[in-house]
Structure formats: C-alpha cells, structure tokens
Design an enzyme around this catalytic site. Sequence first.
Site, short mmCIF file in Angstrom:
data_model
loop_
_atom_site.label_atom_id
_atom_site.label_comp_id
_atom_site.label_asym_id
_atom_site.label_seq_id
_atom_site.Cartn_x
_atom_site.Cartn_y
_atom_site.Cartn_z
N TYR A 1 -20.25 -10.65 -18.64
CA TYR A 1 -20.19 -9.52 -17.71
C TYR A 1 -18.74 -9.07 -17.64
O TYR A 1 -17.85 -9.69 -18.21
CB TYR A 1 -20.68 -9.95 -16.31
N THR B 1 -14.90 -12.14 -10.53
CA THR B 1 -16.35 -12.12 -10.75
C THR B 1 -17.11 -11.70 -9.51
O THR B 1 -18.18 -11.10 -9.60
CB THR B 1 -16.82 -13.52 -11.21
N GLU C 1 7.17 -44.73 -15.53
CA GLU C 1 7.13 -44.08 -16.86
C GLU C 1 8.49 -43.54 -17.28
O GLU C 1 8.87 -43.63 -18.43
CB GLU C 1 6.09 -42.95 -16.93
N THR D 1 -11.89 -16.47 -9.98
CA THR D 1 -11.80 -17.92 -9.77
C THR D 1 -10.76 -18.60 -10.67
O THR D 1 -10.34 -19.72 -10.38
CB THR D 1 -13.18 -18.59 -10.00
N ASP D 2 -10.33 -17.92 -11.74
CA ASP D 2 -9.44 -18.60 -12.69
C ASP D 2 -8.13 -19.07 -12.07
O ASP D 2 -7.66 -20.18 -12.35
CB ASP D 2 -9.13 -17.68 -13.88
N LYS E 1 -10.09 -25.46 -9.71
CA LYS E 1 -11.29 -25.14 -10.49
C LYS E 1 -11.48 -26.28 -11.47
O LYS E 1 -10.64 -26.53 -12.33
CB LYS E 1 -11.08 -23.81 -11.22
#
Length: 366
Positions: free
Chosen positions: A64, A50, A323, A130-131, A203
């Site tokens: 965009y 971006t 666990e 950014t992903d 993120k």
Amino acid sequence: MNLMMPLLRRSVSSLLMVAAISPFTACAQTPAAPVATKKPVVVVVATGGTIAGAGASSANSATYQAAKVPVDKLIAGLPELADVAEVRGQQAFQIASESFTNEKLVALGKQVSALVKDPSVNGVVITHGTDTLEETSFFLNLVIRSDKPIVVVGSMRPGTALSADGALNLYDAVSLAASPSARGKGVLVMMNDDILSGRDVAKRVNIKTNAFGSQWGPLGMMVERRAYWFRAPVKRQTTKSEFDIDTITTLPEVAIVYGSGNMGTLGVEAATKAGVKAIVHAGTGNGSVPDYGVEGLKAARAAGIQIIRSSRIADGFVLRNSEQPDDKYDWVVAHDLNPQKAKILAALALTKATSSADLQRMFWEY
Ligand code: GLU
C-alpha cells in the site's frame, strides 16, 4: 427459541441500563436543563505513515502507500472519537517515517510544545509511521516540558485493509490523551492495546500488529476507553528533563556504525572524515569492538568525536568498562538504549554537554 436469545439478551440489558440510569434522572429536582459536560480537547497532529495509508484493495495489508489520508479524513472516519473528546486536527507532515530528519523532529517538537502550552488543550496525539516512531517518541519525551498527556500512535495495516488496526489504535490514543491518569507519565506510545513508554518502546516485529514492545514491558493497557496502569517510568523525562525544545534550533550529526563479524573499519573512518559529533558503535553482544577497530575509535575520540558504545542486541544493556576500558579510552556506554535511541540522546546531549562524563551522566539518567 435459540433465535430469540440475542434479542432477549438485548432487551434484558436495555432494562438493566435503564435501571442503572434512572436513579440519577429520578433525583433531578429541576427539570430539563441539559448539563453541559465539557469534553476534554485533544489535538491530533498527523505526520503520515501507515495509519494514513491506503491500499488498492482490502486484501492489501502489506502492499500500500503510506501517508495518503489527511488528518481531517482520519478524524471524520472515526465518529466514535466525538464520544471521547473534542478532537481537532493539525497536519504537520504527510510522510513515511523513514523520511524523518532532524529538522522535521525539531519542527514537530516545537508544534507539540506550543499545543501543550495552550490552556484549552488537554492532550496531544501524534499519528506517525511505525518505522521511526521509537525515535520520535523518545525525542519528544526528552524535550517537551509538560505534564499533559502526549501519545504517539501508528498502525501496521492501512485503513483500507481487512482487520485494519489504525481505527482502534487511534481511538485508544485519543482516549489515553484525554485521560487525566496519563498526566506526568512522559510521552506514551499506544499500539495494539498496549500503553508503552516512549523512552524504551521499539519496533520489534516488522509486519505483525503486535509490532511494538519494550524489554521492560508495557506500562499498561487500554480497554474500552479506560487506561489500566501496571508500572510507571523512572527515568528523567518531560518536566524533569534538562532539554527544552523551545531553546533548540538544530541538532548535531551523529552516525551509527553497525557491528558484525568482519565489519571492517570503513564505517568509523567515513564517519570520522565526515566530521560527525558522535559515533554510536552498535557493537556485537555487550557493545563489543573488534580488535582491529579499537584504534579507529580511539583516533576519532582524539579528534573530538564522542564514542558511544551501544549494542545491536535488542535487549539487555551495555556495561561500562566491560568488553572495553571505557574509562581509559574516554568512551561512553548507551546503557539500555538501542542504537537509534542512543543517537537521539547523543544529539540532544551534545547541544549541552561538553565532557564525556556529562554525556555518560545523561545516558544513566534518561
Ligand atoms: N515505512 C512507513 C512509515 O514508517 C510505513 C510503515 C508504518 O507506518 O507502519 O511511515
């Protein structure tokens, strides 16, 4: 009178500036020789995202096309950068970051490694979507053997949008990469004023400008070109890492299987059949595995696949032998690394580690 106030203020501040500068100019004994102050050299390696995006109108903050603007235009569009550093650009890729592959990660790592070996380069900035920025920054943090500042930066709005965040993020990133104070702190991420560690940044919001964070908090903040530090990373990275991009050509396949209620066994079965080298089990809660899923993971381990228990919960960390009996099953826990970061470390670890004990050591140390 009121209208005059800003002007008055400005002339007072100009006077103050002259007063602040004049002692140095007044002291000069030999006139006129301009001092050649060499600016630090910062290379901006652009990969798309971006921060290089463009929308149809200024109202398009979320609709965009990413990866449109080439690096030279990004740099030319921000003349303020010239005050900070001698900035050079290299276009590595022009992609949205969800399209990063292992091959691209390795190629980018080699490019950055070559740049930081160049004695004329003071720092490197990588512009990135950014992903998957958190994966790339962690990867580089693990494989680049250098103390020089390496800063990964993105933006949440394209440069064409109202209140675009890319310009200031890039300005901050170049300032940070030019700053000697950023040396030795590992690969850093610069977003929304925050300096974050490439190791544990994630993120966390997918649409707002404060998208990035770490459960352990930022390392510091950038304000008007200056870095203010508040903590330092403690995990092994860069010069203290046992991984070196110059010796890596390919990365093994690692699958993430996502946990949920009624998750079934298909994910583990498919990954096992595909012959991946490790499965990151993004379990519920403390990396939990459903009762009907244990046998499939044990069978995968028996077939030589490393099993790494991670969690789908963003914060906290997975405790070993809690666990599930990891010692008994010869499984590894991902510590505080989220599944996508665990996948990066697992792939790198498997270029070296032969035993699950060694793999677990790496998950504690990095
Ligand atoms: N999905 C695109 C990418 O990661 C755009 C998102 C962004 O950069 O903020 O490159």
